[in-house]
Design a protein around this motif. Sequence first.
Motif, PDB file in Angstrom:
ATOM      1  N   VAL A 116      -2.773 -10.822   5.313  1.00 10.64           N
ATOM      2  CA  VAL A 116      -1.960 -11.516   4.317  1.00 10.64           C
ATOM      3  C   VAL A 116      -0.924 -12.398   5.008  1.00 10.64           C
ATOM      4  O   VAL A 116      -0.154 -11.943   5.849  1.00 10.64           O
ATOM      5  N   VAL A 117      -0.913 -13.665   4.633  1.00 10.69           N
ATOM      6  CA  VAL A 117       0.045 -14.621   5.191  1.00 10.69           C
ATOM      7  C   VAL A 117       1.358 -14.511   4.426  1.00 10.69           C
ATOM      8  O   VAL A 117       1.381 -14.557   3.195  1.00 10.69           O
ATOM      9  N   LEU A 118       2.456 -14.371   5.165  1.00  9.27           N
ATOM     10  CA  LEU A 118       3.776 -14.230   4.558  1.00  9.27           C
ATOM     11  C   LEU A 118       4.675 -15.402   4.916  1.00  9.27           C
ATOM     12  O   LEU A 118       4.502 -16.035   5.951  1.00  9.27           O
ATOM     13  N   GLY A 139       0.816  -1.206   0.000  1.00  9.04           N
ATOM     14  CA  GLY A 139       0.000   0.000   0.000  1.00  9.04           C
ATOM     15  C   GLY A 139       0.848   1.254   0.000  1.00  9.04           C
ATOM     16  O   GLY A 139       1.868   1.335   0.690  1.00  9.04           O
ATOM     17  N   GLY A 140       0.419   2.247  -0.773  1.00  7.55           N
ATOM     18  CA  GLY A 140       1.161   3.498  -0.824  1.00  7.55           C
ATOM     19  C   GLY A 140       0.326   4.636  -1.365  1.00  7.55           C
ATOM     20  O   GLY A 140      -0.902   4.549  -1.447  1.00  7.55           O
ATOM     21  N   ILE A 153      -7.687  -1.143   6.670  1.00  4.99           N
ATOM     22  CA  ILE A 153      -6.871  -2.210   6.092  1.00  4.99           C
ATOM     23  C   ILE A 153      -5.413  -2.079   6.546  1.00  4.99           C
ATOM     24  O   ILE A 153      -4.736  -3.084   6.799  1.00  4.99           O
ATOM     25  N   SER A 154      -4.956  -0.846   6.673  1.00 10.21           N
ATOM     26  CA  SER A 154      -3.555  -0.607   7.023  1.00 10.21           C
ATOM     27  C   SER A 154      -3.205  -1.085   8.422  1.00 10.21           C
ATOM     28  O   SER A 154      -2.023  -1.262   8.747  1.00 10.21           O
ATOM     29  N   PHE A 168      -9.117  -0.331  -1.026  1.00 12.42           N
ATOM     30  CA  PHE A 168      -8.010   0.484  -0.532  1.00 12.42           C
ATOM     31  C   PHE A 168      -7.844   1.739  -1.392  1.00 12.42           C
ATOM     32  O   PHE A 168      -7.593   2.833  -0.882  1.00 12.42           O
ATOM     33  N   LEU A 169      -8.000   1.589  -2.692  1.00 16.67           N
ATOM     34  CA  LEU A 169      -7.823   2.723  -3.594  1.00 16.67           C
ATOM     35  C   LEU A 169      -8.927   3.769  -3.473  1.00 16.67           C
ATOM     36  O   LEU A 169      -8.665   4.965  -3.556  1.00 16.67           O
ATOM     37  N   TYR A 170     -10.174   3.320  -3.267  1.00 18.76           N
ATOM     38  CA  TYR A 170     -11.314   4.236  -3.393  1.00 18.76           C
ATOM     39  C   TYR A 170     -11.918   4.723  -2.078  1.00 18.76           C
ATOM     40  O   TYR A 170     -12.645   5.705  -2.074  1.00 18.76           O
TER      41      TYR A 170
END
Length: 212
Positions: free
Chosen positions: A184-186, A125-126, A178-179, A168-170
């Motif tokens: 998310v599994v890493l 995300g950015g 979300i941040s 996330f974008l809108y």
Amino acid sequence: MCGRYILYSDKEERAIKAIVEEVNKKYHTVIKKGDIHPTDLAPIYIPRKDHQGMDLVLKKWGYTRHFEKKTLLINARSETVLEKPLFRDDFMNRRCLIPAMGFYEWNEKKEKFRFIGTEELIYLGGFFHQQTKGFDEFMIMTKPPVELIAPIHNRMPVVIPADQATDFLYSTKTAIKISTENRVVLKKELIQGEKQVSLLDLLADVASPKEV
């Protein structure tokens, strides 16, 4: 701090390969294989003007505007992004998704670790800033680390679940939520025999990248 991430390599990473081929064709350029470093041009997704889906564009990693010469900002803390006048408007109106295979972090011994998702593609995300000349610039947001990363580094990139990418974008409210989540599994891998290289060696014309 996220100081380098993985775009793609010689492996058959179909999703990333398709992204790179699309942006190469669109901009008549060639995105290099391998890692993306600060000041590199890289493909990112931004919202469409009609608010339907997202567009793939090419922008430069790192903010250089309004700063003294040889200063580069590459990361922004998600917890304080709305408190920073430099970032607030960009975060609220110009969020972006940075497609990647994974990212790197280094521990105090300067050992290098690679983090990837369970799927081929992840989104960092950015947000970005529109420039009057040259390519627009983007930042990667960071957050406190998940349990897997905490013994290695005290920060990590904000990783956006694929099924929440458009939200996330809108939606600013959703983006903030979300941040703070860790859906998310890493997976972690130690890169044997490779120590951290000073980013000063990689960026001859700018100072060491910073997180704000």
